[in-house]
Motif scaffolding. Structure first.
Motif, mmCIF file in Angstrom:
data_model
loop_
_atom_site.group_PDB
_atom_site.id
_atom_site.type_symbol
_atom_site.label_atom_id
_atom_site.label_comp_id
_atom_site.label_asym_id
_atom_site.label_seq_id
_atom_site.Cartn_x
_atom_site.Cartn_y
_atom_site.Cartn_z
ATOM 1 N N ASN A 1 -10.324 -10.246 8.017
ATOM 2 C CA ASN A 1 -10.240 -9.145 8.986
ATOM 3 C C ASN A 1 -11.423 -8.195 8.835
ATOM 4 N N TRP A 2 -11.870 -7.993 7.593
ATOM 5 C CA TRP A 2 -13.015 -7.107 7.371
ATOM 6 C C TRP A 2 -14.278 -7.683 7.989
ATOM 7 N N VAL A 3 -14.480 -8.978 7.803
ATOM 8 C CA VAL A 3 -15.682 -9.634 8.340
ATOM 9 C C VAL A 3 -15.669 -9.650 9.867
ATOM 10 N N SER A 4 -14.487 -9.814 10.444
ATOM 11 C CA SER A 4 -14.391 -9.975 11.898
ATOM 12 C C SER A 4 -14.394 -8.664 12.671
ATOM 13 N N CYS A 5 -14.145 -7.534 11.991
ATOM 14 C CA CYS A 5 -14.053 -6.287 12.762
ATOM 15 C C CYS A 5 -15.401 -5.556 12.828
ATOM 16 N N GLU B 1 -13.383 2.700 9.095
ATOM 17 C CA GLU B 1 -12.619 3.348 10.168
ATOM 18 C C GLU B 1 -12.178 2.321 11.215
ATOM 19 N N THR B 2 -13.097 1.438 11.572
ATOM 20 C CA THR B 2 -12.778 0.384 12.544
ATOM 21 C C THR B 2 -11.702 -0.547 12.000
ATOM 22 N N TYR B 3 -11.829 -0.872 10.716
ATOM 23 C CA TYR B 3 -10.856 -1.765 10.079
ATOM 24 C C TYR B 3 -9.460 -1.147 10.054
ATOM 25 N N LEU B 4 -9.383 0.112 9.663
ATOM 26 C CA LEU B 4 -8.085 0.776 9.534
ATOM 27 C C LEU B 4 -7.462 1.124 10.889
ATOM 28 N N ALA B 5 -8.295 1.099 11.943
ATOM 29 C CA ALA B 5 -7.758 1.375 13.282
ATOM 30 C C ALA B 5 -6.961 0.196 13.821
ATOM 31 N N VAL C 1 -4.328 -2.310 8.398
ATOM 32 C CA VAL C 1 -3.387 -1.510 7.617
ATOM 33 C C VAL C 1 -2.319 -2.407 6.999
ATOM 34 N N ASP C 2 -1.853 -3.391 7.761
ATOM 35 C CA ASP C 2 -0.806 -4.292 7.270
ATOM 36 C C ASP C 2 -1.265 -5.032 6.014
#
Length: 250
Positions: free
Chosen positions: A246-250, A22-26, A31-32
């Motif tokens: 991005n996944w690791v950083s969010c 959820e955090t990632y897709l926000a 999303v890009d």
């Protein structure tokens, strides 16, 4: 090319997968990058004639339409993103070196111009204005300039990380010889290795994206390097790396 993150690696905390997702897709970048993976996966399918027959196949037309739609959607997600590069350029601290300052301007300035022009490319692709071809040419050149600066800066950062790593290694060796505990140095070494891995991945990502930018600048006239399957593979490779970062950083 993505926005140049600080690429700091904090100790990962266990997190529920769906909450993390959820955090990632926000995030816009999250999303890009999913759109980017979808687009270049579709391009690979289209480039693989052994997987999908190219002649009078309804699936081929659907995939081409889907790929085109994804491309336009990604451009819409970049609206106003050039402001991020302006702020990054304002906030960065450069060394007492004109070369470092030039590289910063190339990296952030090139990427900023690219994202700014991409807004008009989106309007053109959407049918609101004309001039898609020359706008795309300007966009490709700005993107390529940005990657030249970005890769140069990251190679420089990687060199500094290796030097710091060598110093920490020496400190650990000295501590072992003297029989002194070195948990702090070992933890620092672990973080440096993680940081180095991210930096290497970031460089590889920029090189893959730069290859696509060169192909755009040359109108796809790069021989084997501009083959649809090669460009699509480079795009997917870049998308997977940026998604991981991005996944690791969010």
């Amino acid at each position: 090319m993505d926005t140049k993150p600080s690429e700091k690696m904090a100790n990962p905390k266990p997190r529920d997968f769906l909450t993390h997702l959820e955090t990632y897709l926000a995030k816009r970048d999250g999303v890009d990058k999913l759109l980017k993976i979808s687009r270049y996966t579709t391009k690979i399918l289209l480039a693989s004639s052994s997987l999908i027959p190219q002649t009078n196949n309804p699936l081929t037309h659907r995939l081409k339409s889907f790929e085109s739609s994804l491309g336009v959607s990604r451009k819409a997600f970049r609206l106003g993103k050039f402001v991020q590069d302006i702020n990054s350029l304002r906030a960065c601290r450069y060394h007492d070196s004109k070369r470092h300052l030039v590289l910063l301007i190339l990296a952030y300035g090139g990427e900023g111009v690219y994202y700014f022009v991409e807004q008009f490319v989106w309007l053109s692709k959407s049918g609101l204005i004309d001039g898609a071809k020359w706008l795309q040419k300007i966009s490709a050149w700005a993107e390529l300039v940005g990657y030249v600066g970005s890769v140069s800066l990251k190679v420089r950062d990687l060199r500094e990380i290796k030097q710091e790593e060598a110093c920490v290694t020496s400190m650990i060796e000295i501590s072992v010889v003297r029989g002194i505990a070195c948990e702090g140095e070992e933890e620092r070494m672990r973080k440096l290795k993680e940081k180095k891995t991210l930096k290497v991945l970031s460089i590889l990502q920029d090189v893959a994206d730069a290859l696509m930018a060169v192909a755009d600048v040359n109108d796809g006239k790069l021989g084997v390097l501009s083959a649809p399957s090669v460009i699509a593979s480079a795009g997917l490779f870049s998308a997977v790396i940026s998604t991981h970062k991005n996944w690791v950083s969010c």
